[in-house]
Design a protein around this motif. Structure first.
Motif, PDB file in Angstrom:
ATOM      1  N   ARG A  70       0.811  -1.227   0.000  1.00 25.64           N
ATOM      2  CA  ARG A  70       0.000   0.000   0.000  1.00 25.64           C
ATOM      3  C   ARG A  70       0.836   1.264   0.000  1.00 25.64           C
ATOM      4  O   ARG A  70       0.450   2.271  -0.577  1.00 25.64           O
ATOM      5  CB  ARG A  70      -0.949   0.009   1.194  1.00 25.64           C
ATOM      6  CG  ARG A  70      -2.088  -0.969   1.031  1.00 25.64           C
ATOM      7  CD  ARG A  70      -2.993  -0.933   2.214  1.00 25.64           C
ATOM      8  NE  ARG A  70      -2.286  -1.614   3.309  1.00 25.64           N
ATOM      9  CZ  ARG A  70      -2.563  -1.484   4.579  1.00 25.64           C
ATOM     10  NH1 ARG A  70      -3.542  -0.724   4.957  1.00 25.64           N
ATOM     11  NH2 ARG A  70      -1.873  -2.133   5.487  1.00 25.64           N
ATOM     12  N   ARG A  71       1.985   1.233   0.648  1.00 23.79           N
ATOM     13  CA  ARG A  71       2.790   2.451   0.766  1.00 23.79           C
ATOM     14  C   ARG A  71       3.671   2.719  -0.449  1.00 23.79           C
ATOM     15  O   ARG A  71       3.775   3.851  -0.899  1.00 23.79           O
ATOM     16  CB  ARG A  71       3.647   2.408   2.023  1.00 23.79           C
ATOM     17  CG  ARG A  71       2.809   2.548   3.290  1.00 23.79           C
ATOM     18  CD  ARG A  71       3.651   2.405   4.510  1.00 23.79           C
ATOM     19  NE  ARG A  71       3.933   0.960   4.635  1.00 23.79           N
ATOM     20  CZ  ARG A  71       4.948   0.448   5.282  1.00 23.79           C
ATOM     21  NH1 ARG A  71       5.806   1.216   5.873  1.00 23.79           N
ATOM     22  NH2 ARG A  71       5.110  -0.854   5.347  1.00 23.79           N
ATOM     23  N   SER A  72       4.303   1.675  -0.992  1.00 24.66           N
ATOM     24  CA  SER A  72       5.258   1.919  -2.079  1.00 24.66           C
ATOM     25  C   SER A  72       4.685   1.628  -3.456  1.00 24.66           C
ATOM     26  O   SER A  72       5.325   1.905  -4.462  1.00 24.66           O
ATOM     27  CB  SER A  72       6.527   1.082  -1.860  1.00 24.66           C
ATOM     28  OG  SER A  72       6.223  -0.293  -1.863  1.00 24.66           O
ATOM     29  N   GLY A  73       3.499   1.070  -3.532  1.00 23.17           N
ATOM     30  CA  GLY A  73       2.905   0.757  -4.826  1.00 23.17           C
ATOM     31  C   GLY A  73       3.502  -0.509  -5.414  1.00 23.17           C
ATOM     32  O   GLY A  73       3.970  -1.391  -4.704  1.00 23.17           O
ATOM     33  N   THR A  74       3.515  -0.592  -6.719  1.00 24.27           N
ATOM     34  CA  THR A  74       4.048  -1.766  -7.419  1.00 24.27           C
ATOM     35  C   THR A  74       5.468  -1.453  -7.867  1.00 24.27           C
ATOM     36  O   THR A  74       5.695  -0.487  -8.596  1.00 24.27           O
ATOM     37  CB  THR A  74       3.168  -2.127  -8.628  1.00 24.27           C
ATOM     38  OG1 THR A  74       1.832  -2.354  -8.168  1.00 24.27           O
ATOM     39  CG2 THR A  74       3.674  -3.360  -9.342  1.00 24.27           C
ATOM     40  N   VAL A  75       6.412  -2.272  -7.413  1.00 26.78           N
ATOM     41  CA  VAL A  75       7.825  -2.045  -7.730  1.00 26.78           C
ATOM     42  C   VAL A  75       8.435  -3.326  -8.295  1.00 26.78           C
ATOM     43  O   VAL A  75       7.974  -4.433  -8.013  1.00 26.78           O
ATOM     44  CB  VAL A  75       8.631  -1.575  -6.503  1.00 26.78           C
ATOM     45  CG1 VAL A  75       8.099  -0.257  -5.969  1.00 26.78           C
ATOM     46  CG2 VAL A  75       8.621  -2.620  -5.410  1.00 26.78           C
ATOM     47  N   ILE A  76       9.499  -3.142  -9.061  1.00 23.92           N
ATOM     48  CA  ILE A  76      10.234  -4.271  -9.613  1.00 23.92           C
ATOM     49  C   ILE A  76      10.913  -5.011  -8.468  1.00 23.92           C
ATOM     50  O   ILE A  76      11.551  -4.407  -7.611  1.00 23.92           O
ATOM     51  CB  ILE A  76      11.273  -3.803 -10.655  1.00 23.92           C
ATOM     52  CG1 ILE A  76      10.600  -3.024 -11.792  1.00 23.92           C
ATOM     53  CG2 ILE A  76      12.076  -4.986 -11.190  1.00 23.92           C
ATOM     54  CD1 ILE A  76       9.556  -3.801 -12.567  1.00 23.92           C
ATOM     55  N   ALA A  77      10.757  -6.321  -8.451  1.00 22.60           N
ATOM     56  CA  ALA A  77      11.277  -7.158  -7.370  1.00 22.60           C
ATOM     57  C   ALA A  77      12.792  -7.315  -7.482  1.00 22.60           C
ATOM     58  O   ALA A  77      13.370  -7.185  -8.563  1.00 22.60           O
ATOM     59  CB  ALA A  77      10.606  -8.529  -7.399  1.00 22.60           C
ATOM     60  N   GLU A  78      13.401  -7.610  -6.363  1.00 22.74           N
ATOM     61  CA  GLU A  78      14.830  -7.915  -6.311  1.00 22.74           C
ATOM     62  C   GLU A  78      15.052  -9.329  -6.838  1.00 22.74           C
ATOM     63  O   GLU A  78      14.267 -10.226  -6.565  1.00 22.74           O
ATOM     64  CB  GLU A  78      15.347  -7.845  -4.865  1.00 22.74           C
ATOM     65  CG  GLU A  78      15.274  -6.471  -4.239  1.00 22.74           C
ATOM     66  CD  GLU A  78      16.327  -5.512  -4.761  1.00 22.74           C
ATOM     67  OE1 GLU A  78      17.383  -5.971  -5.234  1.00 22.74           O
ATOM     68  OE2 GLU A  78      16.078  -4.301  -4.698  1.00 22.74           O
ATOM     69  N   GLY A  79      16.131  -9.529  -7.554  1.00 20.97           N
ATOM     70  CA  GLY A  79      16.513 -10.873  -7.980  1.00 20.97           C
ATOM     71  C   GLY A  79      15.675 -11.432  -9.094  1.00 20.97           C
ATOM     72  O   GLY A  79      14.723 -10.827  -9.563  1.00 20.97           O
ATOM     73  N   VAL A  80      16.038 -12.605  -9.507  1.00 19.59           N
ATOM     74  CA  VAL A  80      15.370 -13.300 -10.593  1.00 19.59           C
ATOM     75  C   VAL A  80      14.302 -14.206  -9.995  1.00 19.59           C
ATOM     76  O   VAL A  80      14.558 -14.869  -8.995  1.00 19.59           O
ATOM     77  CB  VAL A  80      16.398 -14.144 -11.379  1.00 19.59           C
ATOM     78  CG1 VAL A  80      15.748 -14.890 -12.518  1.00 19.59           C
ATOM     79  CG2 VAL A  80      17.529 -13.261 -11.873  1.00 19.59           C
ATOM     80  N   PRO A  81      13.109 -14.251 -10.596  1.00 18.48           N
ATOM     81  CA  PRO A  81      12.062 -15.106 -10.042  1.00 18.48           C
ATOM     82  C   PRO A  81      12.470 -16.565  -9.896  1.00 18.48           C
ATOM     83  O   PRO A  81      12.119 -17.207  -8.943  1.00 18.48           O
ATOM     84  CB  PRO A  81      10.910 -14.970 -11.039  1.00 18.48           C
ATOM     85  CG  PRO A  81      11.150 -13.685 -11.724  1.00 18.48           C
ATOM     86  CD  PRO A  81      12.643 -13.492 -11.739  1.00 18.48           C
ATOM     87  N   SER A  82      13.230 -17.091 -10.836  1.00 11.49           N
ATOM     88  CA  SER A  82      13.616 -18.498 -10.778  1.00 11.49           C
ATOM     89  C   SER A  82      14.906 -18.692 -11.545  1.00 11.49           C
ATOM     90  O   SER A  82      15.121 -18.062 -12.568  1.00 11.49           O
ATOM     91  CB  SER A  82      12.516 -19.367 -11.393  1.00 11.49           C
ATOM     92  OG  SER A  82      12.949 -20.702 -11.480  1.00 11.49           O
ATOM     93  N   ALA A  83      15.759 -19.577 -11.042  1.00 16.11           N
ATOM     94  CA  ALA A  83      17.014 -19.856 -11.735  1.00 16.11           C
ATOM     95  C   ALA A  83      16.804 -20.845 -12.880  1.00 16.11           C
ATOM     96  O   ALA A  83      17.681 -21.016 -13.710  1.00 16.11           O
ATOM     97  CB  ALA A  83      18.031 -20.411 -10.740  1.00 16.11           C
ATOM     98  N   THR A  84      15.655 -21.499 -12.920  1.00 15.78           N
ATOM     99  CA  THR A  84      15.364 -22.435 -13.993  1.00 15.78           C
ATOM    100  C   THR A  84      14.070 -22.023 -14.676  1.00 15.78           C
ATOM    101  O   THR A  84      13.200 -21.394 -14.083  1.00 15.78           O
ATOM    102  CB  THR A  84      15.212 -23.871 -13.450  1.00 15.78           C
ATOM    103  OG1 THR A  84      14.153 -23.886 -12.494  1.00 15.78           O
ATOM    104  CG2 THR A  84      16.488 -24.349 -12.798  1.00 15.78           C
ATOM    105  N   ALA A  85      13.960 -22.394 -15.936  1.00 17.35           N
ATOM    106  CA  ALA A  85      12.767 -22.053 -16.701  1.00 17.35           C
ATOM    107  C   ALA A  85      11.583 -22.879 -16.210  1.00 17.35           C
ATOM    108  O   ALA A  85      11.709 -24.074 -15.942  1.00 17.35           O
ATOM    109  CB  ALA A  85      13.013 -22.303 -18.179  1.00 17.35           C
TER     110      ALA A  85
END
Length: 122
Positions: A70-85
């Motif tokens: 609620r405070r910062s809104g939608t931001v790009i996440a840290e790191g890669v979602p997954s190391a494998t496809a």
């Protein structure tokens, strides 16, 4: 960040937005911690329904590309979602590879096309 939308495309608008965000992150145009426009602001700017934008943001969140509070809104996440496809990505890749083969490209041609695309994105 300005995104473009093709209102006549067969690709749904929420997927067009999702894909453009993913490509922007991949290219380094969006970095971890960068804020995405609010749903309302992007709707006003693009003429796209707020529910459509919300659907794209929810998809990006479920895939691990963004996080929202609620405070910062939608931001790009840290790191890669997954190391494998994921299985879904592998299935989509298999389909694209099959389509390229049906267009007459051999393995070497496909690999060269991949190298060209990777160079463009870096």
């Amino acid at each position: 960040m300005i995104w473009t939308f093709d209102f006549h495309s067969e690709t749904p608008l929420y997927l067009q937005l999702r894909n453009q965000v993913v490509l922007s992150v991949s290219k380094g145009e969006l970095k971890p911690g960068d804020k995405l426009p609010t749903i309302r602001a992007l709707s006003d700017e693009s003429g796209i329904n707020m529910m459509t934008i919300s659907k794209a943001y929810q998809l990006l969140k479920s895939e691990g590309y963004v996080h929202t509070d609620r405070r910062s809104g939608t931001v790009i996440a840290e790191g890669v979602p997954s190391a494998t496809a994921s299985p879904d990505i592998l299935n989509r890749l298999r389909l694209v590879l099959a389509e390229l083969r049906l267009e007459g490209l051999n393995d070497q041609g496909i690999l060269e096309l991949c190298r060209t695309c990777l160079k463009e994105d870096l």
